[in-house]
Scaffold this motif. Structure first.
Motif, mmCIF file in Angstrom:
data_model
loop_
_atom_site.group_PDB
_atom_site.id
_atom_site.type_symbol
_atom_site.label_atom_id
_atom_site.label_comp_id
_atom_site.label_asym_id
_atom_site.label_seq_id
_atom_site.Cartn_x
_atom_site.Cartn_y
_atom_site.Cartn_z
ATOM 1 N N PHE A 1 14.816 10.711 -3.102
ATOM 2 C CA PHE A 1 14.323 10.517 -1.739
ATOM 3 C C PHE A 1 12.882 11.004 -1.660
ATOM 4 O O PHE A 1 12.570 12.129 -2.068
ATOM 5 C CB PHE A 1 15.189 11.285 -0.746
ATOM 6 N N PHE A 2 12.000 10.146 -1.143
ATOM 7 C CA PHE A 2 10.596 10.515 -1.009
ATOM 8 C C PHE A 2 10.132 10.276 0.420
ATOM 9 O O PHE A 2 10.438 9.250 1.018
ATOM 10 C CB PHE A 2 9.725 9.699 -1.965
ATOM 11 N N CYS A 3 9.386 11.250 0.941
ATOM 12 C CA CYS A 3 8.871 11.152 2.310
ATOM 13 C C CYS A 3 7.368 11.400 2.286
ATOM 14 O O CYS A 3 6.895 12.318 1.613
ATOM 15 C CB CYS A 3 9.560 12.179 3.210
ATOM 16 N N TRP A 4 6.609 10.582 3.010
ATOM 17 C CA TRP A 4 5.166 10.785 3.101
ATOM 18 C C TRP A 4 4.718 11.080 4.526
ATOM 19 O O TRP A 4 3.540 10.930 4.865
ATOM 20 C CB TRP A 4 4.407 9.582 2.536
ATOM 21 N N LEU B 1 4.826 3.270 -9.624
ATOM 22 C CA LEU B 1 5.052 3.800 -8.278
ATOM 23 C C LEU B 1 4.394 5.169 -8.215
ATOM 24 O O LEU B 1 4.804 6.112 -8.903
ATOM 25 C CB LEU B 1 6.554 3.908 -7.980
ATOM 26 N N ALA B 2 3.344 5.280 -7.402
ATOM 27 C CA ALA B 2 2.599 6.535 -7.279
ATOM 28 C C ALA B 2 3.025 7.264 -6.016
ATOM 29 O O ALA B 2 3.027 6.685 -4.918
ATOM 30 C CB ALA B 2 1.093 6.249 -7.241
ATOM 31 N N ALA C 1 2.791 6.537 -0.632
ATOM 32 C CA ALA C 1 3.485 5.982 -1.790
ATOM 33 C C ALA C 1 2.920 4.587 -2.028
ATOM 34 O O ALA C 1 2.780 3.810 -1.075
ATOM 35 C CB ALA C 1 4.989 5.923 -1.548
ATOM 36 N N VAL C 2 2.621 4.272 -3.283
ATOM 37 C CA VAL C 2 1.939 3.009 -3.589
ATOM 38 C C VAL C 2 2.626 2.354 -4.784
ATOM 39 O O VAL C 2 2.822 2.985 -5.820
ATOM 40 C CB VAL C 2 0.443 3.241 -3.900
ATOM 41 N N ALA D 1 2.282 -0.678 -0.066
ATOM 42 C CA ALA D 1 2.147 0.766 0.099
ATOM 43 C C ALA D 1 2.922 1.225 1.321
ATOM 44 O O ALA D 1 3.160 0.446 2.257
ATOM 45 C CB ALA D 1 0.682 1.160 0.228
ATOM 46 N N GLY D 2 3.317 2.470 1.308
ATOM 47 C CA GLY D 2 4.028 3.017 2.462
ATOM 48 C C GLY D 2 3.142 3.097 3.682
ATOM 49 O O GLY D 2 3.578 2.865 4.802
#
Length: 548
Positions: A45-48, A119-120, A130-131, A142-143
């Motif tokens: 899980f990733f959150c920006w 995925l960066a 996130a890109v 991108a996010g």
């Protein structure tokens, strides 16, 4: 979440150990976050979002239920689904030891050929992002977009070449440096976040250079220093060692905030419906209370009207805005002070007083009964409102919100489209094939007890406190499973009650021993042959999984 470069390095280590070589099986996404499901591993899980940016993992079963409940279609999630589903994680790197993670994916496309995608994860606080790029580092999606007119130096927009964030001006530290050199270079140390650097600088001033060397070059310890999750060679003052790896430890800080916001969004409409229903009943209750108070003085309006009628001739000669008139009744002669509207005739003034008298001539017993009914409804709604706040599972909350909308909202705008949403407010849980029902208000309690339950099902209620009726349907025959199911049901009965103690007694009996009290509220019951159980308020969370 405060993310330092040392924490990103810990996340990188976890990714390299547990995820390299595994394929992505599913993608969920929403505003400011995404999740990747993997074959044979926890969900990533990733959150920006600025207030909770970071990376963490969630158990697959829990993640599927939670994320499915509040995911929303986004172009970024759609792009990830298209390009990364079935792709394997080839490697993960942390360029320049900075707050940046780059994941490289490979996907076979046939005839032995494969495609590569990157995925960066940019984790630098406010501008976190996130890109997704192709193997030529062209941005696919991108996010968070930063078009050229917004960011001329580094546009983040589909079709443009991706450039990572400018590296920080840092320098690597080594044990060969002298103590004075370490202190001088510490503010620009490579692979460490500003928060950790400040703590090391302040503490080394008290403990000396040897302590600083141990912190910089000792075996790294993952730890919580207050709200900061970090890693260094010593345990910082007042810090606690982490119990799990870095990705697991970050779950509450990263995912917890997203979950709390999602729960709030899900319950928002239902909360407004309950607030309106409560407000209407409170106003109605106030009107009835004021009516009862005013009706106690209604006879003075009748006397004023009769006094005017008895003195019509005197009023016709010399009326005044306020007059004291003689008045005769069965008790003899009296005087009555009356207010007169001189624009009206004396008879019209008398009729005005008689009209007020008739308006206040109510059946006090009927109004009192109506007041009691409204108060019961108000208590029921406030209890339901409290239970709505207690629900912390998105799937359960969605169903309860739909039930509330169906029962108390405008029918034409109700989103409820399934059978459960049309039923009175209740929750339904599953444990090894056994169903547990929990009423959320009086109607829900009546439904689970007298409609959904069978005579041999078990009924639970917190001892001598208001609370939900809980039904354990078809209790398991196996003793261990039976005890576990009863512990979950008793815990739910305590959790959804007015009792806030961490543990309390809960009564258990067969449904056939529970009877409605004639003339009482819909869920007012009496019961016999009960067995007391000591319940743990939060035990059900570890035992149950919600039936979506």
């Amino acid at each position: 979440m405060n993310v330092g470069s040392e924490l990103v390095a810990a996340w990188l280590s976890d990714l390299q150990n547990d995820y390299v070589g595994r394929p992505v099986t599913r993608v969920f996404g929403g505003p400011g976050w995404l999740s990747l499901e993997w074959r044979g591993a926890d969900t990533l899980f990733f959150c920006w979002r600025p207030d909770s940016s970071g990376l963490c993992v969630l158990p697959p079963q829990k993640a599927r239920s939670l994320l499915k409940s509040f995911s929303q279609p986004t172009s970024f999630a759609a792009a990830l689904t298209k390009y990364l589903t079935g792709a394997k994680l080839a490697c993960a790197v942390q360029p320049n030891g900075d707050r940046l993670l780059e994941l490289k994916f490979s996907r076979f496309v046939g005839a032995g050929s494969q495609e590569f995608y990157f995925l960066a994860f940019e984790l630098a606080g406010q501008p976190a992002n996130a890109v997704l790029t192709d193997e030529d580092k062209k941005i696919i999606e991108a996010g968070r977009h930063e078009p050229p007119e917004q960011n001329q130096l580094r546009p983040i927009f589909p079709g443009f070449s991706y450039a990572p964030p400018p590296p920080l001006r840092t320098c690597p530290l080594s044990p060969e440096l002298t103590d004075s050199q370490l202190l001088e270079l510490l503010p620009s140390a490579q692979g460490m976040g500003p928060s950790l650097i400040r703590r090391l600088r302040d503490e080394s001033a008290r403990r000396g250079a040897q302590w600083l060397r141990e912190a910089l070059f000792g075996a790294p310890i993952l730890q919580w220093a207050g709200s900061l999750l970090t890693r260094c060679g010593v345990l910082l003052p007042d810090a606690k060692p982490a119990a799990w790896n870095a990705l697991q430890e970050a779950s509450n800080a990263v995912f917890g905030e997203i979950e709390r916001r999602a729960l709030k969004d899900i319950s928002k409409d239902a909360s407004k419906i309950l607030e309106r229903a409560i407000s209407r009943r409170r106003k109605h209750l106030d009107d009835l209370t004021n009516l009862l108070k005013a009706s106690a003085s209604r006879d003075r309006y009748r006397r004023a009207g009769e006094a005017i009628i008895q003195n019509l001739s005197a009023l016709a000669l010399k009326p005044a805005p306020e007059m004291t008139l003689p008045y005769w009744d069965e008790e003899g002669q009296q005087t009555v002070k009356v207010q007169l509207d001189l624009s009206r005739s004396p008879r019209a003034n008398a009729e005005r007083y008689f009209k007020k008298y008739r308006k206040l001539s109510v059946d006090s017993q009927a109004v009192t009964q109506q007041t009691e009914t409204l108060q019961n409804e108000l208590d029921d709604l406030t209890g339901l409102e409290e239970n709505l706040r207690r629900v912390d599972d998105p799937s359960a909350l969605k169903l309860l919100a739909a039930q509330i909308t169906r029962q108390y909202g405008r029918q034409e705008k109700s989103p409820a489209k399934n059978r459960d949403a049309a039923l009175p407010p209740h929750l339904r849980f599953n444990l090894d094939g056994t169903t547990i029902l929990v009423g959320m208000n009086e109607r829900g309690n009546r439904y689970v007890t007298f409609e959904a339950a069978k005579s041999d099902d078990l009924w639970f209620h917190v001892h001598e406190r208001p609370g939900s009726h809980v039904i354990l349907r078809q209790p398991p025959a196996d003793q261990e499973a039976f005890d576990r199911a009863c512990a979950a049901a008793a815990s739910l009965a305590l959790f959804y009650s007015s009792c806030c103690e961490p543990s309390w007694n809960v009564d258990r009996t067969a449904r056939k021993h529970v009877h409605h009290i004639a003339g009482a509220g819909p869920a007012q019951v009496t019961y016999r042959d009960s067995t007391p159980l000591r319940a743990d308020r939060l035990a059900w969370k570890e035992i149950l999984s919600f039936v979506s």
